[in-house]
Each structure stands twice: as C-alpha cells, then as structure tokens.
Design a protein around this motif. Structure first.
Motif, PDB file in Angstrom:
ATOM      1  N   GLY A 176     -10.014  -0.458   3.319  1.00 59.10           N
ATOM      2  CA  GLY A 176     -10.304  -1.924   3.073  1.00 59.10           C
ATOM      3  C   GLY A 176     -10.483  -2.615   4.278  1.00 59.10           C
ATOM      4  N   ASP A 177     -10.222  -2.021   5.347  1.00 61.57           N
ATOM      5  CA  ASP A 177     -10.593  -2.785   6.700  1.00 61.57           C
ATOM      6  C   ASP A 177     -12.173  -2.816   6.903  1.00 61.57           C
ATOM      7  OD1 ASP A 177      -8.035  -3.295   7.625  1.00 61.57           O
ATOM      8  OD2 ASP A 177      -7.798  -1.433   8.649  1.00 61.57           O
ATOM      9  N   VAL A 178     -12.859  -1.547   6.620  1.00 66.63           N
ATOM     10  CA  VAL A 178     -14.227  -1.532   6.449  1.00 66.63           C
ATOM     11  C   VAL A 178     -14.929  -2.667   5.800  1.00 66.63           C
ATOM     12  CG1 VAL A 178     -16.178  -0.165   6.315  1.00 66.63           C
ATOM     13  CG2 VAL A 178     -14.057   0.918   6.854  1.00 66.63           C
ATOM     14  N   VAL A 179     -14.580  -2.664   4.713  1.00 70.12           N
ATOM     15  CA  VAL A 179     -15.063  -3.771   3.511  1.00 70.12           C
ATOM     16  C   VAL A 179     -14.575  -5.409   4.237  1.00 70.12           C
ATOM     17  CG1 VAL A 179     -14.865  -4.977   1.355  1.00 70.12           C
ATOM     18  CG2 VAL A 179     -14.794  -2.428   1.642  1.00 70.12           C
ATOM     19  N   ALA A 180     -13.361  -5.463   4.785  1.00 68.25           N
ATOM     20  CA  ALA A 180     -12.989  -6.703   5.388  1.00 68.25           C
ATOM     21  C   ALA A 180     -13.905  -7.079   6.492  1.00 68.25           C
ATOM     22  CB  ALA A 180     -11.583  -6.585   5.795  1.00 68.25           C
ATOM     23  N   ARG A 181     -14.412  -6.173   7.245  1.00 60.63           N
ATOM     24  CA  ARG A 181     -15.433  -6.457   8.232  1.00 60.63           C
ATOM     25  C   ARG A 181     -16.625  -6.714   7.826  1.00 60.63           C
ATOM     26  NH1 ARG A 181     -12.429  -2.004  10.767  1.00 60.63           N
ATOM     27  NH2 ARG A 181     -14.047  -0.506  10.378  1.00 60.63           N
ATOM     28  N   GLY A 182     -16.980  -6.369   6.623  1.00 60.65           N
ATOM     29  CA  GLY A 182     -18.402  -6.509   6.168  1.00 60.65           C
ATOM     30  C   GLY A 182     -19.401  -5.369   6.025  1.00 60.65           C
ATOM     31  N   GLU A 183     -18.735  -4.327   6.357  1.00 56.33           N
ATOM     32  CA  GLU A 183     -19.478  -2.911   6.583  1.00 56.33           C
ATOM     33  C   GLU A 183     -19.843  -2.128   5.454  1.00 56.33           C
ATOM     34  OE1 GLU A 183     -17.331  -0.827   9.710  1.00 56.33           O
ATOM     35  OE2 GLU A 183     -17.689  -2.674  11.212  1.00 56.33           O
ATOM     36  N   ALA A 184     -19.035  -2.509   4.358  1.00 55.88           N
ATOM     37  CA  ALA A 184     -19.351  -2.019   3.003  1.00 55.88           C
ATOM     38  C   ALA A 184     -19.133  -3.007   1.926  1.00 55.88           C
ATOM     39  CB  ALA A 184     -18.613  -0.670   2.967  1.00 55.88           C
ATOM     40  N   ASP A 185     -19.548  -2.703   0.867  1.00 54.87           N
ATOM     41  CA  ASP A 185     -19.336  -3.684  -0.190  1.00 54.87           C
ATOM     42  C   ASP A 185     -18.067  -3.478  -1.153  1.00 54.87           C
ATOM     43  OD1 ASP A 185     -21.565  -5.160  -0.015  1.00 54.87           O
ATOM     44  OD2 ASP A 185     -22.884  -3.481  -0.718  1.00 54.87           O
ATOM     45  N   LEU A 186     -17.657  -2.158  -1.216  1.00 52.03           N
ATOM     46  CA  LEU A 186     -16.578  -2.131  -2.027  1.00 52.03           C
ATOM     47  C   LEU A 186     -15.709  -0.884  -1.227  1.00 52.03           C
ATOM     48  CD1 LEU A 186     -18.294  -1.093  -5.535  1.00 52.03           C
ATOM     49  CD2 LEU A 186     -17.374  -3.197  -4.733  1.00 52.03           C
ATOM     50  N   ALA A 187     -14.257  -1.067  -1.469  1.00 50.46           N
ATOM     51  CA  ALA A 187     -13.174   0.000  -0.847  1.00 50.46           C
ATOM     52  C   ALA A 187     -12.708   0.510  -1.903  1.00 50.46           C
ATOM     53  CB  ALA A 187     -12.402  -0.815  -0.005  1.00 50.46           C
ATOM     54  N   VAL A 188     -12.832   2.104  -1.894  1.00 50.61           N
ATOM     55  CA  VAL A 188     -11.894   2.968  -2.639  1.00 50.61           C
ATOM     56  C   VAL A 188     -10.726   3.867  -1.905  1.00 50.61           C
ATOM     57  CG1 VAL A 188     -11.870   4.989  -4.095  1.00 50.61           C
ATOM     58  CG2 VAL A 188     -13.771   3.162  -4.131  1.00 50.61           C
ATOM     59  N   GLN A 189      -9.738   3.514  -2.346  1.00 51.62           N
ATOM     60  CA  GLN A 189      -8.562   4.412  -1.929  1.00 51.62           C
ATOM     61  C   GLN A 189      -7.216   4.109  -2.657  1.00 51.62           C
ATOM     62  OE1 GLN A 189      -7.807   3.187   2.207  1.00 51.62           O
ATOM     63  NE2 GLN A 189      -7.840   5.243   2.784  1.00 51.62           N
ATOM     64  N   LEU A 190      -6.015   4.501  -2.376  1.00 46.76           N
ATOM     65  CA  LEU A 190      -4.933   4.510  -3.159  1.00 46.76           C
ATOM     66  C   LEU A 190      -4.591   2.966  -3.306  1.00 46.76           C
ATOM     67  CD1 LEU A 190      -2.647   7.577  -1.963  1.00 46.76           C
ATOM     68  CD2 LEU A 190      -4.255   7.376  -3.721  1.00 46.76           C
ATOM     69  N   MET A 191      -4.048   2.685  -4.272  1.00 47.92           N
ATOM     70  CA  MET A 191      -3.623   1.093  -4.507  1.00 47.92           C
ATOM     71  C   MET A 191      -2.900   0.567  -3.627  1.00 47.92           C
ATOM     72  SD  MET A 191      -4.891  -0.359  -7.159  1.00 47.92           S
ATOM     73  CE  MET A 191      -4.053  -1.600  -7.576  1.00 47.92           C
ATOM     74  N   PRO A 192      -1.677   1.339  -3.101  1.00 51.34           N
ATOM     75  CA  PRO A 192      -1.093   0.550  -1.976  1.00 51.34           C
ATOM     76  C   PRO A 192      -1.760   0.440  -0.510  1.00 51.34           C
ATOM     77  CG  PRO A 192      -0.180   2.784  -2.493  1.00 51.34           C
ATOM     78  CD  PRO A 192      -1.078   2.305  -3.650  1.00 51.34           C
ATOM     79  N   GLU A 193      -2.655   1.233  -0.387  1.00 51.58           N
ATOM     80  CA  GLU A 193      -3.417   1.249   0.934  1.00 51.58           C
ATOM     81  C   GLU A 193      -4.377   0.171   0.831  1.00 51.58           C
ATOM     82  OE1 GLU A 193      -3.609   6.006   2.235  1.00 51.58           O
ATOM     83  OE2 GLU A 193      -4.963   5.187   0.773  1.00 51.58           O
ATOM     84  N   LEU A 194      -4.985  -0.031  -0.281  1.00 50.02           N
ATOM     85  CA  LEU A 194      -5.877  -1.468  -0.561  1.00 50.02           C
ATOM     86  C   LEU A 194      -4.974  -2.871  -0.352  1.00 50.02           C
ATOM     87  CD1 LEU A 194      -8.043  -0.157  -3.570  1.00 50.02           C
ATOM     88  CD2 LEU A 194      -8.640  -0.216  -1.244  1.00 50.02           C
ATOM     89  N   MET A 195      -3.765  -2.686  -0.932  1.00 47.34           N
ATOM     90  CA  MET A 195      -2.965  -3.623  -1.117  1.00 47.34           C
ATOM     91  C   MET A 195      -2.446  -4.262   0.209  1.00 47.34           C
ATOM     92  SD  MET A 195      -0.864  -2.944  -4.579  1.00 47.34           S
ATOM     93  CE  MET A 195       0.231  -4.493  -4.497  1.00 47.34           C
ATOM     94  N   SER A 196      -2.345  -3.349   1.301  1.00 50.50           N
ATOM     95  CA  SER A 196      -2.029  -3.532   2.523  1.00 50.50           C
ATOM     96  C   SER A 196      -3.026  -4.075   3.765  1.00 50.50           C
ATOM     97  CB  SER A 196      -1.661  -2.108   3.308  1.00 50.50           C
ATOM     98  OG  SER A 196      -2.764  -1.514   3.559  1.00 50.50           O
ATOM     99  N   VAL A 197      -4.127  -4.362   3.153  1.00 51.07           N
ATOM    100  CA  VAL A 197      -5.328  -5.122   3.836  1.00 51.07           C
ATOM    101  C   VAL A 197      -5.339  -6.646   3.433  1.00 51.07           C
ATOM    102  CG1 VAL A 197      -7.748  -4.921   4.611  1.00 51.07           C
ATOM    103  CG2 VAL A 197      -6.360  -2.750   4.000  1.00 51.07           C
ATOM    104  N   SER A 198      -5.286  -7.490   4.461  1.00 53.04           N
ATOM    105  CA  SER A 198      -5.144  -8.715   4.270  1.00 53.04           C
ATOM    106  C   SER A 198      -6.800  -9.395   3.669  1.00 53.04           C
ATOM    107  CB  SER A 198      -4.595  -9.757   5.165  1.00 53.04           C
ATOM    108  OG  SER A 198      -5.235  -9.372   6.386  1.00 53.04           O
ATOM    109  N   GLY A 199      -7.607  -8.543   4.565  1.00 57.50           N
ATOM    110  CA  GLY A 199      -8.897  -9.064   4.264  1.00 57.50           C
ATOM    111  C   GLY A 199      -9.674  -8.991   3.016  1.00 57.50           C
TER     112      GLY A 199
END
Length: 253
Positions: A176-199
């Motif tokens: 999610g950090d990668v997507v929040a920085r605009g370096e990718a369009d979609l992020a795939v990971q476990l749900m709680p890991e995605l939910m932990s990223v504010s961006g």
C-alpha cells in the motif's frame, strides 16, 4: 524521638516500596516475532495486555518467512506468530514447544488503490481479472503469505504472465505504501496490511472464487517462560481481543 504518626508513615512508605519491588520483580519482557498481518490489531491490543498483565511486549514485525529464517539463525523469542506450516517446521526443529500451536486469526488477500482515485469493480473473478489487466502496474509482496495467494489467483484467472510483466514485486514491507507514493496503480496484500496504510482506499477482498485464507498461529519458544507466553496467547483468544481482531480485517481463530 519519632512519634506514633511518624512510625506509621515510615511503615507505609516501606510497604509501598516493598510492593513496588515485588511488582517489578513479577513483570518481565516478552519477545514476540509476529507476522505483519496481525500488526494493526496488536497496535491496539498490546497496551491493553500490558496494563492488565504487567509484562512488557517487545514485538518484531515482518513476513512469516523472514521471521522463521531469523529464528533458525538464532534470534531469541518467547512467542512466534507465523503461518501454520512454519510453526510446524519450527516444532520439528525443536525451536517451538510441541503442543503450544494456537490458531489466532485468518485473513484473505485484498486490493487497494491510491486514496481518492476510482475504485475498480472486483466483485467477481471476471471483474477482478479486468481490474488487474487494465492497471498500469500492480504492487504485490514476494516474501509474505499474500504473495502465494496472489500467485495462485493469477493462475486461476489465466493472467499470471501478463500481470507480473507489468507488476512491481515488493520483497518486504507494505504494498500500500508503494501505491500511496504513486509508484503503482493497485496494491495486493492481506486485508489488515492494506488497511494499515493511510494513503490508500481499500477496495475489498478478492472474490471467493479466487480467495485463499492465510492463517496466523502462535507458538511458544522452548526457552520461554511458558506461563507468561501462555498468558499472552490466552489474551489474544479473549472476547475483547477477538472484537479488535475482527475490526482490523481478520477473522478470529
């Protein structure tokens, strides 16, 4: 000469001092090596446990595979929270006490986009396929359990080569950090890991047709104070802890 009131005050201060020493003697540090999937829940639960129990938790978060490798090379720990096959392997190696494996939670893989951008439809396998193939790039983990789930989903959808050719493989950390920085369009990971990223905005979990659940299991080190470690695992199975675990995108074990 000290009067009765003075003697009483001295005795009270002595009692408080002795109580404090006894309390500190009872408390201890508990080293926990934990999969990132449980981090968001433990961020909230750790202070509760420490207030109720008195022990201090020292937690190291990483992917299950990396933590297992650290244990194998001698990293000390009291409790490990990893995927079941890795806990089983550590039991066989004599590093985790047999009979202590405790299922704590399970969670699935999901998808997220940069905060404020359009959320694609992923309500069916076909919709997810369209979302993944139309994205410019997809960030996914290569060392965590979510990476294996994602690889299996891509195989089922028949788009493994197409997506990975434009994918952004992340060896560790949060996609999610990668997507929040605009370096990718979609992020795939476990749900709680995605939910932990504010961006990012979490679109949701993968549809049932291509979803697999990652289970997180606790195990106690053979060198640990077993009673203290058992108290921590029992706390994570309590109804109060399970409510927090559920709110963070996991299903309690």
């Amino acid at each position: 000469m000290v009067g009765p009131a003075g003697r009483l005050r001295t005795l009270c201060l002595l009692a408080v001092s002795v109580w404090g020493i006894a309390t500190n003697a009872q408390a201890a540090d508990l080293a926990v090596l934990c999969s990132q999937g449980l981090k968001t829940a433990l961020d909230e639960l750790v202070p509760q446990f420490e207030r109720a129990n008195g022990d201090h938790l020292i937690i190291t978060y990483d992917t299950s595979a990396i933590l297992k490798a650290q244990i194998e090379t001698g990293k000390p720990f009291d409790v490990a929270v990893l995927t079941p096959p890795l806990i089983t392997a550590l039991i066989q190696q004599g590093k985790v006490t047999d009979g202590t494996a405790t299922m704590l939670a399970r969670t699935g893989v999901g998808l997220a986009v940069k905060k404020g951008t359009t959320r694609p439809d992923i309500g069916s396998a076909e919709a997810l396929k369209r979302a993944l193939t139309s994205a410019g790039s997809v960030a996914y983990s290569t060392s965590g359990a979510s990476g294996a789930v994602f690889a299996a989903a891509l195989q089922k959808l028949g788009i493994a080569d197409e997506v990975k050719a434009r994918g952004k493989a992340i060896p560790n950390g949060l996609t999610g950090d990668v997507v929040a920085r605009g370096e990718a369009d979609l992020a795939v990971q476990l749900m709680p890991e995605l939910m932990s990223v504010s961006g990012v905005d979490v679109v949701g979990p993968f549809p049932a047709e291509v979803q697999s659940f990652v289970v997180l299991t606790g195990g106690i080190s053979v060198t640990a104070d077993k009673a203290r470690a058992e108290a921590f695992l029992a706390f994570l199975k309590s109804s109060a802890a399970e409510a927090v675990i559920r709110a963070k995108g996991l299903e309690p074990g």
